[in-house]
Design a protein around this motif. Sequence first.
Motif, PDB file in Angstrom:
ATOM      1  N   ARG A 165      -5.994 -53.072  22.671  1.00  0.00           N
ATOM      2  CA  ARG A 165      -5.857 -51.931  21.063  1.00  0.00           C
ATOM      3  C   ARG A 165      -7.277 -51.160  20.872  1.00  0.00           C
ATOM      4  O   ARG A 165      -7.242 -50.061  20.831  1.00  0.00           O
ATOM      5  CB  ARG A 165      -4.780 -53.069  20.942  1.00  0.00           C
ATOM      6  CG  ARG A 165      -3.782 -52.630  21.138  1.00  0.00           C
ATOM      7  CD  ARG A 165      -2.742 -52.695  20.393  1.00  0.00           C
ATOM      8  NE  ARG A 165      -1.604 -53.624  21.207  1.00  0.00           N
ATOM      9  CZ  ARG A 165       0.016 -52.202  21.386  1.00  0.00           C
ATOM     10  NH1 ARG A 165      -0.521 -51.765  22.124  1.00  0.00           N
ATOM     11  NH2 ARG A 165       0.962 -53.306  22.133  1.00  0.00           N
TER      12      ARG A 165
ATOM     13  N   HIS B 280      10.042 -48.149  31.304  1.00  0.00           N
ATOM     14  CA  HIS B 280       9.608 -48.787  29.586  1.00  0.00           C
ATOM     15  C   HIS B 280      10.020 -47.658  28.620  1.00  0.00           C
ATOM     16  O   HIS B 280      10.297 -47.803  27.615  1.00  0.00           O
ATOM     17  CB  HIS B 280       8.300 -48.475  29.854  1.00  0.00           C
ATOM     18  CG  HIS B 280       7.998 -48.914  28.233  1.00  0.00           C
ATOM     19  ND1 HIS B 280       8.081 -50.239  27.567  1.00  0.00           N
ATOM     20  CD2 HIS B 280       6.926 -48.751  27.339  1.00  0.00           C
ATOM     21  CE1 HIS B 280       8.229 -50.047  26.506  1.00  0.00           C
ATOM     22  NE2 HIS B 280       6.886 -49.536  26.030  1.00  0.00           N
TER      23      HIS B 280
ATOM     24  N   PHE C 268       4.580 -45.541  21.375  1.00  0.00           N
ATOM     25  CA  PHE C 268       3.600 -44.896  21.477  1.00  0.00           C
ATOM     26  C   PHE C 268       3.457 -43.736  23.040  1.00  0.00           C
ATOM     27  O   PHE C 268       3.159 -45.198  24.053  1.00  0.00           O
ATOM     28  CB  PHE C 268       2.621 -45.836  20.932  1.00  0.00           C
ATOM     29  CG  PHE C 268       1.113 -45.811  21.191  1.00  0.00           C
ATOM     30  CD1 PHE C 268       0.644 -45.165  20.513  1.00  0.00           C
ATOM     31  CD2 PHE C 268       0.784 -45.657  22.032  1.00  0.00           C
ATOM     32  CE1 PHE C 268      -0.829 -44.978  20.299  1.00  0.00           C
ATOM     33  CE2 PHE C 268      -0.515 -46.277  22.098  1.00  0.00           C
ATOM     34  CZ  PHE C 268      -1.320 -45.352  21.561  1.00  0.00           C
TER      35      PHE C 268
ATOM     36  N   TYR D  59       8.936 -52.789  17.326  1.00  0.00           N
ATOM     37  CA  TYR D  59       7.616 -53.343  16.559  1.00  0.00           C
ATOM     38  C   TYR D  59       8.134 -52.445  14.823  1.00  0.00           C
ATOM     39  O   TYR D  59       8.360 -53.748  13.759  1.00  0.00           O
ATOM     40  CB  TYR D  59       7.054 -53.108  16.291  1.00  0.00           C
ATOM     41  CG  TYR D  59       6.239 -53.406  18.473  1.00  0.00           C
ATOM     42  CD1 TYR D  59       6.757 -53.715  18.581  1.00  0.00           C
ATOM     43  CD2 TYR D  59       4.997 -52.600  18.462  1.00  0.00           C
ATOM     44  CE1 TYR D  59       6.664 -53.973  20.199  1.00  0.00           C
ATOM     45  CE2 TYR D  59       4.449 -52.483  19.855  1.00  0.00           C
ATOM     46  CZ  TYR D  59       5.513 -53.239  20.417  1.00  0.00           C
ATOM     47  OH  TYR D  59       4.979 -53.871  21.930  1.00  0.00           O
TER      48      TYR D  59
ATOM     49  N   SER E  47      10.262 -49.354  21.967  1.00  0.00           N
ATOM     50  CA  SER E  47       8.634 -49.823  22.124  1.00  0.00           C
ATOM     51  C   SER E  47       8.379 -49.902  20.841  1.00  0.00           C
ATOM     52  O   SER E  47       8.793 -50.792  19.982  1.00  0.00           O
ATOM     53  CB  SER E  47       7.391 -49.130  22.936  1.00  0.00           C
ATOM     54  OG  SER E  47       6.781 -50.716  23.554  1.00  0.00           O
TER      55      SER E  47
HETATM   56  C1  MLT Z   1       4.912 -47.903  23.295  1.00  0.00           C
HETATM   57  O1  MLT Z   1       5.809 -47.109  24.216  1.00  0.00           O
HETATM   58  O2  MLT Z   1       5.371 -48.048  22.189  1.00  0.00           O
HETATM   59  C2  MLT Z   1       4.293 -48.610  23.965  1.00  0.00           C
HETATM   60  O3  MLT Z   1       3.926 -49.401  24.989  1.00  0.00           O
HETATM   61  C3  MLT Z   1       4.305 -49.937  22.431  1.00  0.00           C
HETATM   62  C4  MLT Z   1       2.782 -50.921  22.919  1.00  0.00           C
HETATM   63  O4  MLT Z   1       1.301 -49.681  23.880  1.00  0.00           O
HETATM   64  O5  MLT Z   1       3.050 -51.918  23.321  1.00  0.00           O
END
Ligand code: MLT
Length: 265
Positions: A129, A240, A26, A95, A91
């Motif tokens: 968020r 990241h 994201f 999930y 990331s």
């Molecule tokens: C991502 O890279 O998908 C985000 O950092 C995920 C998040 O906000 O937890």
Amino acid sequence: MTTTPTLATYALRDGAGVPLVLLHGFPLDHRMWVATAQALPEGIRTIGVDLPGQGHSDVGGLPESLDDAAEAVYRTLRDQGEGNAVVAGLSMGGYVALALAERHPGFVHGIGLVDTKSTADSEEARANRLRIADEAVNDQTIAPVLSMPAKLLGPTSILERRNLFPAVEAWIRAQSPTGVAWAQRAMAARPDRTRVLEEYDGPVAVVVGAEDKITPLAEAEHMVHAARDATLTVVPNAGHMSAVEEPAAVAAALARLHRRVTHRA
Ligand code: MLT
């Protein structure tokens, strides 16, 4: 009744056998995986997916939940004739990969968890968020996420891989307020999924950039310890966005995971 949207998918690499399905982070889309797919060895059929509301995928009426995102990924792939997959996510993509493994463990023959975590958000992160989601919807803007490239990329990339910052920024600018809000609310609602790893039978590959400050090494180690059959790859000089920053190293780790899956079959 909720209708599950069909998601946009992309053949990133030709090949045969169990496909490697790549789920993005994201606020991005499948394009963040292109360099990694190109760095994979020949023969691994690789499919990129735009998650709901991101890239070219619609949200439709989908509830703000990563379970529903996982179901949309599953149905999209199944409708294309896929009976199984190695699923890797960075990331937010990680999930969703865990939610998919929870819902359809027989479909997911291996899991790649790149710069991600199995734990839930803190109250503070969740509130942040929801604040971003409200601003995106109320003001029809993605302004709150435009500063993210500086957090996503590690210091080595910012200093030495100067082309990456504008590339990540351009991918972010292509996202929509609706998609940003949907993803933030869905991520805020996700539970701790460490138990999924404890119960999962297949091979797991955990990958983390050594400079990742968003989902750091401690989160990666937590997942490795929870899983029954996991490897850990720490990618030097990457943050990241390790798949964007050091695509060859991430491709090598995912290729090893794919081999573990095919050797088990
Ligand atoms: C991502 O890279 O998908 C985000 O950092 C995920 C998040 O906000 O937890």
